[in-house]
Design a protein around this motif. Structure first.
Motif, PDB file in Angstrom:
ATOM      1  N   ALA A   4      -0.308  -2.606  -0.649  1.00 29.65           N
ATOM      2  CA  ALA A   4       0.777  -3.180  -1.465  1.00 29.65           C
ATOM      3  C   ALA A   4       0.268  -4.462  -2.126  1.00 29.65           C
ATOM      4  O   ALA A   4       0.441  -4.667  -3.341  1.00 29.65           O
ATOM      5  CB  ALA A   4       1.980  -3.469  -0.592  1.00 29.65           C
ATOM      6  N   ALA A   5      -0.397  -5.309  -1.353  1.00 27.76           N
ATOM      7  CA  ALA A   5      -0.937  -6.550  -1.929  1.00 27.76           C
ATOM      8  C   ALA A   5      -2.093  -6.238  -2.881  1.00 27.76           C
ATOM      9  O   ALA A   5      -2.241  -6.869  -3.930  1.00 27.76           O
ATOM     10  CB  ALA A   5      -1.410  -7.475  -0.811  1.00 27.76           C
ATOM     11  N   ASP A  51      -4.325  -3.425   3.098  1.00 27.40           N
ATOM     12  CA  ASP A  51      -3.010  -3.883   2.643  1.00 27.40           C
ATOM     13  C   ASP A  51      -2.849  -3.462   1.176  1.00 27.40           C
ATOM     14  O   ASP A  51      -3.037  -4.262   0.256  1.00 27.40           O
ATOM     15  CB  ASP A  51      -2.952  -5.416   2.801  1.00 27.40           C
ATOM     16  CG  ASP A  51      -1.609  -5.999   2.359  1.00 27.40           C
ATOM     17  OD1 ASP A  51      -0.768  -5.243   1.846  1.00 27.40           O
ATOM     18  OD2 ASP A  51      -1.423  -7.220   2.533  1.00 27.40           O
ATOM     19  N   ASP A 111      -2.492  -3.712  -4.805  1.00 29.17           N
ATOM     20  CA  ASP A 111      -2.029  -3.177  -6.094  1.00 29.17           C
ATOM     21  C   ASP A 111      -1.173  -4.164  -6.879  1.00 29.17           C
ATOM     22  O   ASP A 111      -0.908  -3.955  -8.057  1.00 29.17           O
ATOM     23  CB  ASP A 111      -1.216  -1.890  -5.862  1.00 29.17           C
ATOM     24  CG  ASP A 111      -2.134  -0.722  -5.510  1.00 29.17           C
ATOM     25  OD1 ASP A 111      -3.304  -0.744  -5.928  1.00 29.17           O
ATOM     26  OD2 ASP A 111      -1.682   0.191  -4.806  1.00 29.17           O
ATOM     27  N   ASP A 112      -0.751  -5.226  -6.235  1.00 30.62           N
ATOM     28  CA  ASP A 112       0.122  -6.202  -6.904  1.00 30.62           C
ATOM     29  C   ASP A 112      -0.731  -7.224  -7.655  1.00 30.62           C
ATOM     30  O   ASP A 112      -0.812  -8.386  -7.282  1.00 30.62           O
ATOM     31  CB  ASP A 112       1.001  -6.886  -5.851  1.00 30.62           C
ATOM     32  CG  ASP A 112       1.967  -7.869  -6.484  1.00 30.62           C
ATOM     33  OD1 ASP A 112       2.269  -7.711  -7.689  1.00 30.62           O
ATOM     34  OD2 ASP A 112       2.408  -8.802  -5.781  1.00 30.62           O
ATOM     35  N   SER A 143      -7.398  -9.016  -4.772  1.00 34.35           N
ATOM     36  CA  SER A 143      -7.013  -7.608  -4.722  1.00 34.35           C
ATOM     37  C   SER A 143      -8.007  -6.791  -3.887  1.00 34.35           C
ATOM     38  O   SER A 143      -7.607  -5.973  -3.056  1.00 34.35           O
ATOM     39  CB  SER A 143      -6.935  -7.057  -6.152  1.00 34.35           C
ATOM     40  OG  SER A 143      -6.791  -5.655  -6.132  1.00 34.35           O
TER      41      SER A 143
END
Ligand SMILES: Cc1cc2nc3c(=O)[nH]c(=O)nc-3n(C[C@H](O)[C@H](O)[C@H](O)COP(=O)(O)OP(=O)(O)OC[C@H]3O[C@@H](n4cnc5c(N)ncnc54)[C@H](O)[C@@H]3O)c2cc1C
Length: 487
Positions: A402-403, A400, A405-406, A392
């Motif tokens: 989106a990655a 990045d 926070d995923d 993360s």
């Protein structure tokens, strides 16, 4: 004027399992990095416990980006259900990883990081601060030098700063004077250190997995070497929690540790001194005397001890970041956002809800403490947690989001989730016990949640609907460690 920070590499401090995982993620994204390792070899902390068998099988000990890089170079994955020793983790995974062409040129051994600052900015100065590169001061055999970095991943762990014997967190009176007879962590009592402990009266202090592992090894030594006597000093008395979840533990080897030490206690092979808060070590006619209070009120002493093994945990050393704006929880010494999720005063599940760059961020933009250090003084850190932290944080460094926070993390629980105190051992909390069986890993682990004050999805749903929670979060308060009212 803004400076181009991409001109500098990300500095990774420490080439342990998590530092090297961060290197793998940066390499996979094609981002520049440098790894500074104080030891002459990678994973110096794991080297010091080479003999220790891990309780997490291989499947939890290999980072995903590292696996992809290794596999591309023809590496054969170990058997995923096998339990490696710390030495095997180095030999079969970490060293091959550090030797990959994508990583090896960027690893600097015998480079001890002594300070991190913002180039041209002391801690006080704000304007323009976040556009300045970091300055990493390292000591090497050739002297001290400064290296610039665009971001810092501090994965220096906590093993270099073990907790002392004194129950108050300070060295016990006389502890330093008797240092020659003190060891910290997990000495190899059946191997390299055998002669030191064979035939001696040894006291082990601590109640975690390190203490338990050492007690098991010492009792084996006692079977082989006449005169070896094993004493166990614990500050608490809650054996149910100390001995762990046994067969309920998501990691059977971790559960088995508690079961084995319970058997040793019940068969009289351990001299147990529970509720013993140690304050002093004094010389005696035969060895020394360990003194303190028992049950809070009575003076208590264990006599004729010849060797002491202190396994009372470790604490992070943030002195290298003293010129950075680091904000820590007052007692866990993790970031403030992470502390409520891992505080051992209220948690013993061994799992943590998924967390990443947001929970790990400090006011000093671009500085992250990951891995064992991210947990501060809290225990129960698993490498798998550090791997997801690294993924993360590296995604955030790469922009990045989106990655970043995923975040995904599913960890095996210890089987003694202290936040629950429910009658139903399969439930994550009292309410879950009454309503329905809790899903596996539902207490603190499971899928990510958005609310910072929620410890699992069930807790979040309850809080979103106006209730105080599902019961697992507020069952005990962090401030008192006591059960909180749920009214
Ligand atoms: C006895 C024991 C058993 C454990 N068993 C398990 C298990 O079964 N499964 C599991 O997942 N976890 C286990 N753990 C937790 C384990 O410690 C961590 O998962 C793992 O070591 C964390 O890796 P890390 O990279 O964060 O830190 P570390 O492994 O501590 O690595 C830190 C690195 O930083 C280097 N360093 C330190 N200071 C500096 C500096 N100033 N400059 C440069 N380099 C520096 C060190 O030399 C070291 O190489 C266990 C821990 C202990 C103590």
């Amino acid at each position: 004027m803004k400076r181009d920070l991409s001109a500098h590499p990300t500095a990774i401090l420490g080439a342990g399992p998590v530092g090297l995982a961060a290197a793998a993620h940066l390499a996979a994204r094609g981002l520049p990095f440098l790894v500074f390792e104080s030891g002459a070899r990678i994973a110096e902390h794991f080297e010091s416990t080479r003999h220790v068998a891990l309780f997490s099988p291989w499947r939890y000990n290999i980072d995903k980006a590292a696996r992809a890089l290794l596999t591309a170079e023809g590496w054969l994955e170990p058997e995923l259900d096998k339990l490696p020793t710390c030495g095997e983790v180095i030999d079969e995974y970490l060293r091959p990883l550090s030797q990959l062409p994508a990583i090896a040129p960027f690893v600097r051994l015998e480079h001890r990081v002594v300070h991190v600052a913002r180039a041209g900015f002391d801690k006080l100065k704000t304007a323009g601060r976040e556009h300045a590169p970091f300055l990493i001061r390292v000591t090497t055999a050739d002297g001290t030098r400064d290296v610039l970095a665009s971001a810092v991943i501090d994965a220096t762990g906590t093993w270099s700063t073990p907790n002392p014997l004194g129950a108050n967190g300070l060295p016990a009176e006389g502890e330093r004077e008797h240092a020659a007879h003190f060891a910290y962590g997990m000495p190899d009592v059946l191997g390299t250190q055998r002669a030191r402990y064979a035939g001696k009266r040894v006291l082990v202090a601590g109640a975690g997995h390190s203490a338990i592992g050492t007690l098991i090894a010492l009792t084996k030594l006692a079977e082989e070497a006449q005169g070896t006597e094993v004493h166990w000093a614990l500050r608490g008395h809650n054996f149910e929690r100390i001995l762990g979840g046994g067969s309920n533990d998501g990691l059977p080897a971790r559960g088995a540790l508690g079961a084995r030490v319970k058997n040793l206690r019940d068969t009289g092979r351990l001299h147990v001194h529970a509720d013993f808060k140690i304050s002093a070590v004094r010389s005696g006619a035969h060895g020394f005397t360990i003194e303190g209070m028992k049950n809070e009120s009575a003076r208590y002493a264990v006599h004729d001890i010849e060797e002491v093994i202190v396994a009372t945990g470790a604490r992070p050393d943030f002195s290298l970041a003293s010129e950075l704006r680091v904000k820590l929880d007052p007692w866990i010494e993790s970031t403030e956002a992470l502390a409520p999720l891992i505080d051992p005063n209220v948690h013993s599940c061994g799992t943590v809800r998924p967390h990443g760059h947001r929970e790990l961020a400090h006011p000093e933009k671009g500085y992250y403490a990951l891995g064992a250090k991210s947990y501060g003084r809290a225990t129960n850190f698993l490498m798998a947690t550090g791997f997801e932290q690294a993924r993360s944080v590296v995604a955030a460094i790469a922009g990045d989001m989106a990655a970043a926070d995923d975040v995904q993390l599913e960890l095996p629980e210890t089987g003694v989730c202290s936040t629950q105190w429910s009658e139903d051992s399969s439930a994550c909390c009292t309410k879950a016990a009454k309503v329905e069986p809790a899903p596996k890993s539902s207490c603190c682990g499971g899928p990510p949640v958005k609310r910072a004050d929620a410890c699992c999805v069930k807790d979040e749903v309850a809080k979103d609907s106006g209730a105080s929670g599902c019961g697992c979060g507020p069952a005990k308060t962090r401030e008192t460690g006591e059960k909180a009212s749920t009214l």
